[in-house]
Scaffold this active site. Structure first.
Site, mmCIF file in Angstrom:
data_model
loop_
_atom_site.group_PDB
_atom_site.id
_atom_site.type_symbol
_atom_site.label_atom_id
_atom_site.label_comp_id
_atom_site.label_asym_id
_atom_site.label_seq_id
_atom_site.Cartn_x
_atom_site.Cartn_y
_atom_site.Cartn_z
ATOM 1 N N LYS A 198 5.554 6.765 2.167
ATOM 2 C CA LYS A 198 5.194 5.348 2.116
ATOM 3 C C LYS A 198 3.688 5.209 2.323
ATOM 4 O O LYS A 198 3.148 5.625 3.348
ATOM 5 C CB LYS A 198 5.947 4.555 3.185
ATOM 6 C CG LYS A 198 5.574 3.071 3.181
ATOM 7 C CD LYS A 198 6.429 2.255 4.120
ATOM 8 C CE LYS A 198 5.990 0.798 4.090
ATOM 9 N NZ LYS A 198 6.810 -0.043 4.962
ATOM 10 N N LYS A 252 7.173 5.047 -2.079
ATOM 11 C CA LYS A 252 6.865 3.615 -2.091
ATOM 12 C C LYS A 252 5.367 3.384 -1.955
ATOM 13 O O LYS A 252 4.761 3.992 -1.061
ATOM 14 C CB LYS A 252 7.604 2.971 -0.918
ATOM 15 C CG LYS A 252 7.343 1.509 -0.716
ATOM 16 C CD LYS A 252 7.975 1.036 0.560
ATOM 17 C CE LYS A 252 7.668 -0.429 0.748
ATOM 18 N NZ LYS A 252 8.170 -0.939 2.001
HETATM 19 C C1 PBG Z 1 7.685 -3.118 6.429
HETATM 20 C C2 PBG Z 1 8.035 -3.129 4.995
HETATM 21 C C3 PBG Z 1 7.143 -3.483 3.992
HETATM 22 C C4 PBG Z 1 7.848 -3.433 2.803
HETATM 23 C C5 PBG Z 1 9.149 -3.031 3.093
HETATM 24 N N1 PBG Z 1 9.246 -2.835 4.471
HETATM 25 C C6 PBG Z 1 5.747 -3.952 4.066
HETATM 26 C C7 PBG Z 1 4.790 -3.229 4.889
HETATM 27 O O1 PBG Z 1 4.907 -2.023 5.138
HETATM 28 O O2 PBG Z 1 3.858 -3.892 5.313
HETATM 29 C C8 PBG Z 1 7.249 -3.778 1.480
HETATM 30 C C9 PBG Z 1 8.183 -4.086 0.379
HETATM 31 C C10 PBG Z 1 7.551 -4.773 -0.777
HETATM 32 O O3 PBG Z 1 6.311 -4.950 -0.851
HETATM 33 O O4 PBG Z 1 8.304 -5.162 -1.659
HETATM 34 N N2 PBG Z 1 8.414 -2.374 7.258
#
Ligand code: PBG
Length: 328
Positions: A198, A252
């Protein structure tokens, strides 16, 4: 000397039938996980302005969405709560309350007997007064104390009936800690889909609006999410998370990181998912609304890209729309 006959790649492009016959990858509704935003209330829906076509839904309507997913052949939905700002604290206690919004939605879907897998998000950001995924002490996101909180959160989600836990927090050691707690508490079949690779991404902007975390976030997430310039590190994290007990892994965002999807799949052969995140969705929708691209065609093309890159499936806000299209 005979001259080599020309290689005519056009032969296999001459008709829809022949093109279908030699197509390498397919996209089906069973490849999809549908992320949904849960809000308080009854029969309530609220559009997310930066994500055209996406709405937050109250628990009763989330149950309907789960039914829709089942009817469309979408195997899983993923719950993200829009938490009342008054419930956000420094210690993030609401994250493991058995009656928090996410757990109530999980139980409501379970009680309705809907045949769809429920995935939940394990991260503290919806409950954190600082908007961070871990607990903040003196401006530092403290790893091990965050992991203790995440374990409590994960257990409460398993107890509510979640099938797949999705730790998206990027703290070190949380997969192993969650896995041992699940084993100890008798949740031997609760799956973990680790957000392993991520990245600290600008593409999460619309999501933070959707869950009401944009205003709350102080600073950035670069001390725990990955540097977009790194690929080898992603493979080391995936290796570690699989070793600690993850059943599936995620990359991601999706489209800017297709090389990582392919590398993870080739190196580990584990079930690999991509998250086509909110910013990716918003860009396709916004350009479509301007008449600059055909958003439906871009939707399909972007999603088949994940299959081509080796993914078993993809989390996408397009899930119901693309499933309806694929079902004809
Ligand atoms: C946070 C989380 C995020 C997303 C999923 N879980 C955002 C972040 O890490 O700030 C992003 C998903 C998306 O942008 O569609 N735990």
């Amino acid at each position: 000397m005979t001259r080599a006959l020309p290689t005519r790649f056009r032969r296999l492009k001459t008709s829809p039938a022949i093109r279908a016959l030699v197509q390498e990858c397919v996209l089906t509704p069973s490849d999809l996980i549908w992320p949904v935003f849960v809000m308080e209330g009854d029969n309530q829906r609220a559009p997310v302005p930066s994500m055209p076509g996406v709405e937050r839904l109250s628990v009763d309507l989330i149950v309907q969405a789960a039914r829709e997913a089942e009817a469309l052949g979408i195997p899983a939905i993923c719950l993200f709560p829009y938490t009342d700002p008054t419930l956000k604290t420094q210690g993030c206690e609401e994250a493991w309350s058995p009656d928090n919004l996410s757990n109530r939605a999980t139980r409501a879907i379970r009680d309705a007997g809907i045949n769809v897998a429920i995935m939940t998000d394990v991260a503290l950001d919806p409950y954190n007064i600082n908007g961070h995924d871990g607990i903040v002490r003196d401006g530092i996101i403290v790893n091990d104390e965050s992991v203790e909180a995440l374990v409590k959160m994960a257990l409460s989600q398993a107890q509510a009936g979640a099938d797949i836990l999705g730790p998206s927090d990027m703290m070190d050691g949380r997969i192993g800690a969650i896995r041992s707690e699940l084993e100890a508490q008798g949740f031997k079949d609760t799956a973990i889909l680790s957000y392993a690779a991520k990245y600290a991404s600008a593409y999460y902007g619309p999501f933070r609006d959707a869950v009401g975390a944009s205003g709350a976030l102080t600073g950035d997430k670069k001390t725990y999410q990955m540097n977009p310039a790194n690929a080898d590190e992603a493979l080391r994290i995936v290796a570690r998370d699989l070793d600690e007990g993850a059943d599936m892994v995620m990359v991601k965002p999706g489209q800017p990181y297709l090389d990582i999807c392919r590398a993870v799949k080739d190196q580990f052969g584990a079930p690999t998912f991509a998250y086509q995140v909110s910013g990716e969705y918003a860009m396709i929708m916004a350009a479509g609304q301007q008449g600059w691209v055909d958003d439906e065609a871009c939707m399909v093309e972007s999603l088949i890209g994940f299959k081509r890159a080796g993914c078993e499936g993809v989390l996408t806000y397009f899930a119901p729309r693309v499933a309806a299209l694929l079902n004809g």
